[in-house]
Design an enzyme around this catalytic site. Structure first.
Site, PDB file in Angstrom:
ATOM      1  N   PHE A 132       0.853  -1.188   0.000  1.00  9.43           N
ATOM      2  CA  PHE A 132       0.000   0.000   0.000  1.00  9.43           C
ATOM      3  C   PHE A 132       0.889   1.238   0.000  1.00  9.43           C
ATOM      4  CE2 PHE A 132      -2.543   3.458   1.612  1.00  9.43           C
ATOM      5  CZ  PHE A 132      -3.755   3.273   0.969  1.00  9.43           C
ATOM      6  N   ASP A 217       9.372   2.933   1.656  1.00 12.68           N
ATOM      7  CA  ASP A 217       8.195   3.684   2.109  1.00 12.68           C
ATOM      8  C   ASP A 217       8.055   3.442   3.620  1.00 12.68           C
ATOM      9  OD1 ASP A 217       5.663   4.466   2.896  1.00 12.68           O
ATOM     10  OD2 ASP A 217       4.645   3.707   1.112  1.00 12.68           O
ATOM     11  N   LYS A 246       2.676  10.263   8.380  1.00  7.83           N
ATOM     12  CA  LYS A 246       1.972   9.764   9.569  1.00  7.83           C
ATOM     13  C   LYS A 246       2.445  10.382  10.897  1.00  7.83           C
ATOM     14  CE  LYS A 246      -0.032   5.501   7.745  1.00  7.83           C
ATOM     15  NZ  LYS A 246      -1.456   5.769   7.680  1.00  7.83           N
TER      16      LYS A 246
HETATM   17  C1  LIG Z   1       3.049   2.490   3.842  1.00 11.78           C
HETATM   18  C2  LIG Z   1       2.100   3.593   3.487  1.00 11.78           C
HETATM   19  N1  LIG Z   1       2.405   4.433   2.478  1.00 11.78           N
HETATM   20  C3  LIG Z   1       1.602   5.440   2.135  1.00 11.78           C
HETATM   21  C4  LIG Z   1       0.410   5.664   2.790  1.00 11.78           C
HETATM   22  C5  LIG Z   1      -0.477   6.796   2.368  1.00 11.78           C
HETATM   23  O1  LIG Z   1      -0.395   7.813   3.315  1.00 11.78           O
HETATM   24  P1  LIG Z   1      -1.501   8.983   3.333  1.00 11.78           P
HETATM   25  O2  LIG Z   1      -2.790   8.359   3.716  1.00 11.78           O
HETATM   26  O3  LIG Z   1      -0.967   9.948   4.350  1.00 11.78           O
HETATM   27  O4  LIG Z   1      -1.517   9.552   1.955  1.00 11.78           O
HETATM   28  C6  LIG Z   1       0.045   4.821   3.842  1.00 11.78           C
HETATM   29  C7  LIG Z   1      -1.226   5.016   4.557  1.00 11.78           C
HETATM   30  O5  LIG Z   1      -1.735   4.183   5.260  1.00 11.78           O
HETATM   31  C8  LIG Z   1       0.914   3.765   4.215  1.00 11.78           C
HETATM   32  O6  LIG Z   1       0.608   2.922   5.212  1.00 11.78           O
END
Ligand SMILES: Cc1ncc(COP(=O)(O)O)c(C=O)c1O
Length: 390
Positions: A132, A217, A246
């Protein structure tokens, strides 16, 4: 307005993109939150792994109040002190030299993808199945789960997916047009999936051999969540680019692309930008939040309490056949069940504990890193009672 009225208005006025739990939260403190009827909950979800320093941390609250009274926003056409201070702080705690500021995790990943393409002059990004990376068109395409992207076709080209943990498949996927490999160090939304031992190191070696970039990520794993400040430390890797968001702002929306000098230099004026990215308010909040994480050694707390929490969950696994696996690092834990877990989330909420169900059958536990041992004991007691009643 009472709970029913607020829910009714939400259904009437807000686009229905979320499946919400039927409570209206009003305030929080540490690892606890209260709804507008005064019911107290232990928060093991932390706003999707955001509130790592706990709710209403006074240092972040004061930093936001002070900054809001001075300068909230000024655009990136001018300099602001908070932005450079935060960039210096981020480079001092991470293995990177330069920062681009965004407002969310998806935006940070968008920036990383653009940077990798600009730096290498190549187009293809290899990501993992079950991953994700966000909801924008590029990041939802990078995401390795069809349910998030099927309705939004046509999707941008240049993304391919390989099974997470399969180094052979990764090696075979690399072509002359590969710009980067993009991975989560632990797959969060995908069900708290931990990579096989040595996998991330092997991926890094593969990237170096083939002259392609390795992007980690760390939107969910960053800032102490896994028991190390960044999960890259946990797995002994040094990515070329790390994306974060986050927990970074203590609840204030802010994200960033962190990169090494050589890679970062590919971005020139006009290549990328954000109206709000790096605004003084967000940066002041993030400086305060990161100072709390580092100053109060919350990564160490996550490690210690995470081990305790995991041990107690493993005890439950020994007691109930319905629990198939307990996994994770620090305070990023997953409990895989043999059944769907949405009803368990409802029961736990009624009993005063907020948990999350992801990948259908995995209870994801990502509490604030300031959670206390007796709060973990209470969560275990609630889960024990629920499993006993199934
Ligand atoms: C690993 C990862 N990358 C990217 C995102 C996307 O982040 P945002 O919701 O702040 O756009 C998330 C959100 O849960 C995530 O867990």
């Amino acid at each position: 307005m009472d709970t029913d009225e607020i829910i009714e208005l939400e259904k009437k006025y807000i686009m229905q993109t979320y499946s919400r739990q039927p409570i209206v939260l009003s305030h929080g403190k540490g690892a606890r939150v209260w709804d507008i009827d005064g019911k107290e909950y232990i928060d093991c979800f932390a706003g999707v792994a955001v509130n790592s320093i706990g709710h209403a941390h006074p240092k972040v609250a004061v930093a936001i109040c002070h900054q809001a009274q001075k300068l909230i926003h000024c655009s990136n056409i001018y300099y602001n002190k908070e932005q450079v201070e935060l960039a210096r702080l981020l480079t001092s705690i991470s293995p990177h030299d330069r920062v681009f500021f965004a407002n969310s995790g998806a935006e940070a990943n968008e920036g990383a993808i653009k940077l990798a393409r600009k730096y290498t002059g190549k187009g293809e990004i290899i990501a993992a199945e079950n991953s994700f990376h966000g909801r924008t068109l590029a990041t939802v395409t990078a995401t390795g789960q069809d349910k998030y992207k099927e309705p939004f076709k046509p999707l941008p080209p240049g993304f391919k997916h390989v099974p997470y943990g399969d180094i052979q498949a990764m090696a075979e996927a690399i072509t002359d047009d590969t710009a980067a490999i993009l991975l989560e160090p632990i797959q969060g939304e995908g069900g708290v999936v931990v990579p096989p031992e040595g996998y991330l190191e092997d991926v890094q070696a593969l990237a170096r051999e083939n002259d392609i970039l390795f992007i980690l990520d760390e939107v969910q794993t960053g800032f102490g969540r896994t028991g190390a400040l960044f999960a890259s430390e946990l797995f002994g890797v040094q990515p070329d680019i790390t994306t974060v968001a986050k927990a970074m702002g203590g609840g204030y929306p802010i994200g960033a692309v962190l990169a090494n000098e050589d890679v970062a230099s590919a971005f020139e004026p006009g290549d990328h930008g954000s109206t709000f990215g790096g605004n003084p308010l967000g940066c002041a909040a993030a400086i305060a939040a990161i100072e709390v994480i580092v100053g109060e050694n919350l990564a160490e707390n996550a490690k210690k309490l995470g081990e305790y929490f995991k041990g107690r969950l493993e005890d439950l696994m020994g007691k109930y056949d319905i629990i198939e696996d307990v996994r994770g690092y620090g305070l990023m834990l997953g409990v895989e069940l043999g059944i769907k877990c949405d009803k368990i989330v409802d029961e736990a909420r009624k009993m005063g504990v907020l948990i999350n169900c992801t990948a259908d059958k995995v209870i994801r536990l990502v509490p604030p890193l300031v959670i206390k041992k007796d709060e973990i004991d209470k969560v275990i007691e609630v889960l024990d009672n629920i499993f006993a009643s199934i």
